[in-house]
Enzyme design. Structure first.
Site, PDB file in Angstrom:
ATOM      1  N   ALA A 140      15.663   5.933  -4.301  1.00 38.96           N
ATOM      2  CA  ALA A 140      15.504   5.150  -3.080  1.00 38.96           C
ATOM      3  C   ALA A 140      14.221   4.333  -3.142  1.00 38.96           C
ATOM      4  CB  ALA A 140      15.472   6.073  -1.855  1.00 38.96           C
ATOM      5  N   SER A 141      14.292   3.079  -2.706  1.00 42.85           N
ATOM      6  CA  SER A 141      13.140   2.182  -2.653  1.00 42.85           C
ATOM      7  C   SER A 141      12.544   2.045  -4.059  1.00 42.85           C
ATOM      8  CB  SER A 141      12.130   2.694  -1.628  1.00 42.85           C
ATOM      9  OG  SER A 141      11.120   1.753  -1.397  1.00 42.85           O
ATOM     10  N   SER A 142      11.299   2.430  -4.265  1.00 39.33           N
ATOM     11  CA  SER A 142      10.726   2.371  -5.605  1.00 39.33           C
ATOM     12  C   SER A 142      11.566   3.175  -6.588  1.00 39.33           C
ATOM     13  CB  SER A 142       9.290   2.899  -5.587  1.00 39.33           C
ATOM     14  OG  SER A 142       8.724   2.895  -6.876  1.00 39.33           O
ATOM     15  N   ALA A 144      14.765   3.482  -6.425  1.00 36.59           N
ATOM     16  CA  ALA A 144      15.937   2.658  -6.716  1.00 36.59           C
ATOM     17  C   ALA A 144      15.589   1.572  -7.726  1.00 36.59           C
ATOM     18  CB  ALA A 144      16.477   2.040  -5.430  1.00 36.59           C
ATOM     19  N   HIS A 282      15.007  -0.177   5.925  1.00 37.93           N
ATOM     20  CA  HIS A 282      14.485   0.354   4.660  1.00 37.93           C
ATOM     21  C   HIS A 282      14.076   1.814   4.842  1.00 37.93           C
ATOM     22  CE1 HIS A 282      12.840  -0.228   0.629  1.00 37.93           C
ATOM     23  NE2 HIS A 282      11.897   0.614   0.997  1.00 37.93           N
TER      24      HIS A 282
END
Length: 298
Positions: A140-142, A144, A282
């Site tokens: 997820a996020s970084s 991802a 987000h």
């Protein structure tokens, strides 16, 4: 839906060659192999491990940790039911954000965080007689963004990936540091665009001469994401559809992801699919059931 088992916060560090790993709790492992950036390894092994178990690498977001990501959604309970093993890597550099910008991680056989993560996979496959054809990565996020890095740099290791609110492979290439919670580099996160072939060439140049099977990809993004803009999700689909040689065949509702999601299928949807959520910010919350179905584990 299943719920994640409780965290054992006092879990001892386990050496790769010595102490047994206790099933059913998150534990740290040391001495697992080449690890140039000092990335930490945590592992969750269910009480009942399948014969030749699948392995999933789960990558935390910026500012997160292995334990935080372990407890944030229900993936461990699915491991309990289905016998796969989960690796939770942890970085403590750059405000706990992954190395998605340096050549070391963006090159097969290079250095960077990617090298340590691949070592974790090799250790787990060897120790638990894992199935090398069923190794997956999600984040997820970084995490991802790092998922895109791992499937781009190591297509020979991973069968598929799932990226929740990430960015394309090499989107941050050449920046001084990975993106941090405060947004040290916003060029990529604001929706950097390239032609599909340019994105695809970044992936191919990471492992020149590779002619084997490419990992399948699932891309999930919120349309209300103001930190990593939705265009980042579409750029991932441009990249991987070109790498995989697929075209967009049909769009529809997100099914198990919920009616707020639009599902974008490429080919028959088994190799590449996108989900974009109306009103979702987000980061888009991981959906274990949809992800594991795509991986072919449930």
């Amino acid at each position: 839906m299943p719920t994640a088992p409780a965290i054992t916060t006092s879990s001892p560090q386990v050496t790769a060659t010595g102490v047994p790993i206790t099933p059913g709790r998150l534990q740290q492992v040391s001495g697992f192999g080449s690890n140039p950036t000092g990335t930490q390894m945590f592992i969750y092994v269910p009480s009942r491990v399948a014969a030749n178990p699948a392995v999933i690498v789960a990558l935390h977001p910026c500012g997160g940790s292995a334990q935080q990501f372990y407890s944030s959604f229900d993936l461990p309970s699915y491991a309990d039911s289905n016998g796969f093993i989960i690796i939770y890597p942890q970085t403590t550099a750059y405000s706990n954000c992954w190395d998605v910008n340096n050549a070391g991680s963006l090159t097969h056989g290079g250095s960077g965080d990617a090298t340590g993560i691949v070592s974790m996979v090799s250790y787990t496959l060897n120790r638990f007689n894992g199935n090398k054809d069923k190794v997956f990565v999600m984040g997820a996020s970084s995490g991802a963004m790092m998922t895109n890095v791992m499937v781009g740099s190591y297509p020979d290791v991973f069968d598929a990936g799932a990226a929740y609110s990430g960015a394309a492979f090499a989107c941050f290439a050449g920046s001084n540091a990975p993106p941090t919670p405060m947004g040290s580099n916003q060029t990529c996160a604001q929706g950097l665009q390239h032609p599909p072939q340019t994105w695809a060439n970044y992936v191919r140049n990471a492992y020149p001469g590779y002619t084997g099977k490419r990992p399948r990809m699932q891309v999930i993004h919120g349309l209300a994401d103001t930190l990593v803009r939705p265009q980042c999700g579409y750029e991932q689909l441009k990249q991987w559809s070109t790498v995989l040689g697929l075209t967009n065949t049909n769009n529809g509702t997100g099914g198990a992801m919920g009616s707020q999601y639009t599902k974008i299928n490429y080919g028959d949807g088994s190799q590449l699919v996108g989900y974009f959520g109306q009103g979702v910010g987000h980061y888009a919350p991981p959906n274990s059931q949809v992800m594991l179905n795509f991986f072919g584990l449930i």
